[in-house]
Design a protein around this motif. Structure first.
Motif, mmCIF file in Angstrom:
data_model
loop_
_atom_site.group_PDB
_atom_site.id
_atom_site.type_symbol
_atom_site.label_atom_id
_atom_site.label_comp_id
_atom_site.label_asym_id
_atom_site.label_seq_id
_atom_site.Cartn_x
_atom_site.Cartn_y
_atom_site.Cartn_z
ATOM 1 N N ASP A 144 0.921 -1.362 -0.131
ATOM 2 C CA ASP A 144 -0.080 0.049 -0.050
ATOM 3 C C ASP A 144 0.920 1.135 -0.083
ATOM 4 O OD1 ASP A 144 -2.097 -1.632 -0.104
ATOM 5 O OD2 ASP A 144 -2.684 -1.243 1.986
ATOM 6 N N LEU A 145 0.332 2.225 -0.405
ATOM 7 C CA LEU A 145 0.942 3.438 -0.297
ATOM 8 C C LEU A 145 0.255 4.709 0.521
ATOM 9 C CD1 LEU A 145 3.029 5.787 -1.631
ATOM 10 C CD2 LEU A 145 1.170 6.324 -3.229
ATOM 11 N N VAL A 146 0.920 5.083 1.616
ATOM 12 C CA VAL A 146 0.610 5.873 2.617
ATOM 13 C C VAL A 146 1.118 7.410 2.187
ATOM 14 C CG1 VAL A 146 0.752 6.471 5.125
ATOM 15 C CG2 VAL A 146 0.358 4.141 4.305
ATOM 16 N N ILE A 147 0.155 8.244 2.417
ATOM 17 C CA ILE A 147 0.527 9.766 2.220
ATOM 18 C C ILE A 147 0.356 10.472 3.660
ATOM 19 C CG2 ILE A 147 -0.001 11.800 0.997
ATOM 20 C CD1 ILE A 147 0.637 9.286 -0.771
ATOM 21 N N THR A 148 1.618 10.688 4.129
ATOM 22 C CA THR A 148 1.694 11.581 5.460
ATOM 23 C C THR A 148 2.844 12.382 5.499
ATOM 24 O OG1 THR A 148 1.623 11.112 7.771
ATOM 25 C CG2 THR A 148 2.780 9.615 6.583
ATOM 26 N N ALA A 149 2.998 13.209 6.309
ATOM 27 C CA ALA A 149 4.079 14.134 6.696
ATOM 28 C C ALA A 149 4.613 13.625 8.221
ATOM 29 C CB ALA A 149 3.802 15.638 6.557
ATOM 30 N N ASP A 150 3.887 12.753 8.925
ATOM 31 C CA ASP A 150 3.808 12.185 10.231
ATOM 32 C C ASP A 150 5.030 11.205 10.213
ATOM 33 O OD1 ASP A 150 3.326 10.377 12.473
ATOM 34 O OD2 ASP A 150 2.260 12.163 13.093
ATOM 35 N N ILE A 151 6.164 11.574 10.896
ATOM 36 C CA ILE A 151 7.219 10.796 10.885
ATOM 37 C C ILE A 151 7.020 9.442 11.572
ATOM 38 C CG2 ILE A 151 9.744 10.381 11.472
ATOM 39 C CD1 ILE A 151 9.120 12.175 8.844
#
Length: 150
Positions: free
Chosen positions: A69-76
């Motif tokens: 899957d691909l996750v879009i996030t800026a949360d490290i």
């Protein structure tokens, strides 16, 4: 492949790019947030509202995102969790996060958090720009083009 979005702080431009990509490629796009999100009508786009609370959207994405899957996030911390489960991560500025660079990002995030806790003004990221949106769209297109055939 499914696309998961940490949607609470996701720029509107990124969501619009993702809506178009989901319809074009027929990849399931799921936005997860602790607020109601209006999404365009499409069998490929859905939104999940989680309860209010610290990291509730992150917990849901970490529990649901699977290898491939691909996750879009800026949360490290969220990125680190889903990378450990085999998911790919793309930040809203188009930078891929992976096993090769997430350790450095976690270390830097922790350092900055420590500095902020000590009263140091570390500033914030620059404003989201048109160039950032283009970089995101370009990288997303490359990732989607490489996905296995259905």
């Amino acid at each position: 492949m499914k696309i998961w979005v940490d949607a609470d702080a996701c720029p509107v431009a990124v969501r619009e790019i993702l809506y178009r990509a989901a319809r074009r490629t027929e990849v399931l796009l799921t936005l997860v947030a602790n607020q109601w999100l209006k999404t365009p009508p499409s069998p490929w786009i859905r939104a999940i509202q989680v309860p209010a609370g610290f990291d509730e959207a992150d917990k849901r994405i970490a529990a649901e995102a699977a290898a491939g899957d691909l996750v879009i996030t800026a949360d490290i911390p969220l990125a680190a969790a889903v990378i450990a489960n085999g998911a790919q991560v793309l930040d809203p500025r188009g930078e891929p996060l992976d096993a090769g660079n997430i350790g450095e990002r976690v270390t830097m995030r922790n350092l900055m958090d420590t500095l902020r806790s000590g009263g140091v003004d570390t500033g914030g990221p620059p404003a989201y720009s048109t160039a950032d949106a283009k970089a995101f769209a370009d990288r997303l297109d490359r990732l989607l083009a490489r996905r296995p055939a259905r």
